[in-house]
Motif scaffolding. Structure first.
Motif, mmCIF file in Angstrom:
data_model
loop_
_atom_site.group_PDB
_atom_site.id
_atom_site.type_symbol
_atom_site.label_atom_id
_atom_site.label_comp_id
_atom_site.label_asym_id
_atom_site.label_seq_id
_atom_site.Cartn_x
_atom_site.Cartn_y
_atom_site.Cartn_z
ATOM 1 N N SER A 52 0.809 -1.215 0.000
ATOM 2 C CA SER A 52 0.000 0.000 0.000
ATOM 3 C C SER A 52 0.846 1.270 0.000
ATOM 4 O O SER A 52 0.351 2.340 -0.332
ATOM 5 C CB SER A 52 -0.971 0.007 1.179
ATOM 6 N N SER A 53 2.119 1.155 0.341
ATOM 7 C CA SER A 53 2.986 2.332 0.323
ATOM 8 C C SER A 53 3.526 2.625 -1.076
ATOM 9 O O SER A 53 4.074 3.698 -1.304
ATOM 10 C CB SER A 53 4.155 2.139 1.306
ATOM 11 N N LEU A 54 3.363 1.700 -2.011
ATOM 12 C CA LEU A 54 3.841 1.894 -3.378
ATOM 13 C C LEU A 54 2.821 2.667 -4.207
ATOM 14 O O LEU A 54 1.617 2.586 -3.947
ATOM 15 C CB LEU A 54 4.071 0.541 -4.056
ATOM 16 N N PRO A 55 3.280 3.386 -5.235
ATOM 17 C CA PRO A 55 2.329 3.990 -6.163
ATOM 18 C C PRO A 55 1.514 2.888 -6.838
ATOM 19 O O PRO A 55 1.996 1.759 -7.014
ATOM 20 C CB PRO A 55 3.215 4.705 -7.189
ATOM 21 N N VAL A 56 0.288 3.191 -7.231
ATOM 22 C CA VAL A 56 -0.600 2.184 -7.806
ATOM 23 C C VAL A 56 0.035 1.496 -9.013
ATOM 24 O O VAL A 56 -0.057 0.286 -9.166
ATOM 25 C CB VAL A 56 -1.959 2.828 -8.175
ATOM 26 N N GLU A 57 0.700 2.250 -9.869
ATOM 27 C CA GLU A 57 1.312 1.676 -11.070
ATOM 28 C C GLU A 57 2.373 0.635 -10.721
ATOM 29 O O GLU A 57 2.553 -0.346 -11.431
ATOM 30 C CB GLU A 57 1.939 2.767 -11.951
ATOM 31 N N ALA A 58 3.086 0.817 -9.637
ATOM 32 C CA ALA A 58 4.141 -0.115 -9.237
ATOM 33 C C ALA A 58 3.569 -1.401 -8.646
ATOM 34 O O ALA A 58 4.238 -2.435 -8.637
ATOM 35 C CB ALA A 58 5.072 0.555 -8.234
ATOM 36 N N ARG A 59 2.352 -1.359 -8.187
ATOM 37 C CA ARG A 59 1.749 -2.539 -7.566
ATOM 38 C C ARG A 59 1.453 -3.653 -8.578
ATOM 39 O O ARG A 59 1.364 -4.811 -8.220
ATOM 40 C CB ARG A 59 0.459 -2.173 -6.848
ATOM 41 N N SER A 60 1.294 -3.291 -9.843
ATOM 42 C CA SER A 60 0.983 -4.309 -10.850
ATOM 43 C C SER A 60 2.110 -5.324 -10.999
ATOM 44 O O SER A 60 1.886 -6.417 -11.516
ATOM 45 C CB SER A 60 0.662 -3.666 -12.200
ATOM 46 N N ALA A 61 3.290 -5.020 -10.523
ATOM 47 C CA ALA A 61 4.393 -5.979 -10.554
ATOM 48 C C ALA A 61 4.119 -7.173 -9.646
ATOM 49 O O ALA A 61 4.747 -8.222 -9.782
ATOM 50 C CB ALA A 61 5.691 -5.296 -10.131
ATOM 51 N N PHE A 62 3.158 -7.046 -8.752
ATOM 52 C CA PHE A 62 2.800 -8.117 -7.826
ATOM 53 C C PHE A 62 1.597 -8.929 -8.310
ATOM 54 O O PHE A 62 1.071 -9.753 -7.580
ATOM 55 C CB PHE A 62 2.530 -7.547 -6.431
ATOM 56 N N PHE A 63 1.158 -8.698 -9.563
ATOM 57 C CA PHE A 63 0.066 -9.450 -10.161
ATOM 58 C C PHE A 63 0.641 -10.688 -10.843
ATOM 59 O O PHE A 63 1.492 -10.576 -11.716
ATOM 60 C CB PHE A 63 -0.675 -8.620 -11.215
ATOM 61 N N LEU A 64 0.168 -11.839 -10.480
ATOM 62 C CA LEU A 64 0.584 -13.096 -11.090
ATOM 63 C C LEU A 64 -0.616 -13.645 -11.856
ATOM 64 O O LEU A 64 -1.621 -14.036 -11.258
ATOM 65 C CB LEU A 64 1.046 -14.096 -10.030
ATOM 66 N N GLU A 65 -0.530 -13.668 -13.197
ATOM 67 C CA GLU A 65 -1.681 -14.105 -13.999
ATOM 68 C C GLU A 65 -2.022 -15.555 -13.677
ATOM 69 O O GLU A 65 -1.153 -16.390 -13.517
ATOM 70 C CB GLU A 65 -1.395 -13.949 -15.483
ATOM 71 N N THR A 66 -3.318 -15.815 -13.587
ATOM 72 C CA THR A 66 -3.800 -17.158 -13.273
ATOM 73 C C THR A 66 -4.900 -17.542 -14.264
ATOM 74 O O THR A 66 -5.414 -16.709 -15.000
ATOM 75 C CB THR A 66 -4.294 -17.224 -11.815
#
Length: 119
Positions: A98-112
């Motif tokens: 939550s401390s990261l900018p929203v755009e940087a959070r997508s790096a934590f998305f793992l496609e399933t």
């Protein structure tokens, strides 16, 4: 007698911890914003809507659910035109992510796998 009580306590703890439903977090990708679901649907599926956001023109709904099947039921029940489904590798509301900018959070998305996605 103490061995019996110890065994019963151990069994109770095992049942309590294995019976507890753990939830994971997921992000559904859509082309357009999607409004929140009804309280009844969320309660029935035992899903919690966490966030709705846009990253680089793609819209996402972040959810907490028991597994992909519950998220797919949510997609189907809401008739969402989902493009992809991602499992989050970190807690969306946790201090680190939550401390990261929203755009940087997508790096934590793992496609399933998503049966109801039209990607």
């Amino acid at each position: 007698m103490k061995l019996t009580q110890l065994t019963q306590t151990a069994i109770a703890l095992i049942v309590a911890t294995t019976g507890a439903a753990s939830a994971d977090q997921f992000a559904i990708q859509t082309d357009k914003p999607v409004s929140g679901a009804s309280k009844g649907l969320l309660e029935t599926l035992d899903i919690r809507e966490i966030d709705a956001l846009e990253i680089n023109g793609a819209h996402f709904i972040v959810l907490e659910a028991k597994n992909e099947g519950y998220v797919e039921a949510y997609i189907f029940g809401r008739r969402i035109d989902a493009k992809a489904l991602y499992r989050l590798e970190a807690d969306w509301t946790g201090a680190g992510l939550s401390s990261l900018p929203v755009e940087a959070r997508s790096a934590f998305f793992l496609e399933t796998i998503c049966e109801f996605c039209t990607s």
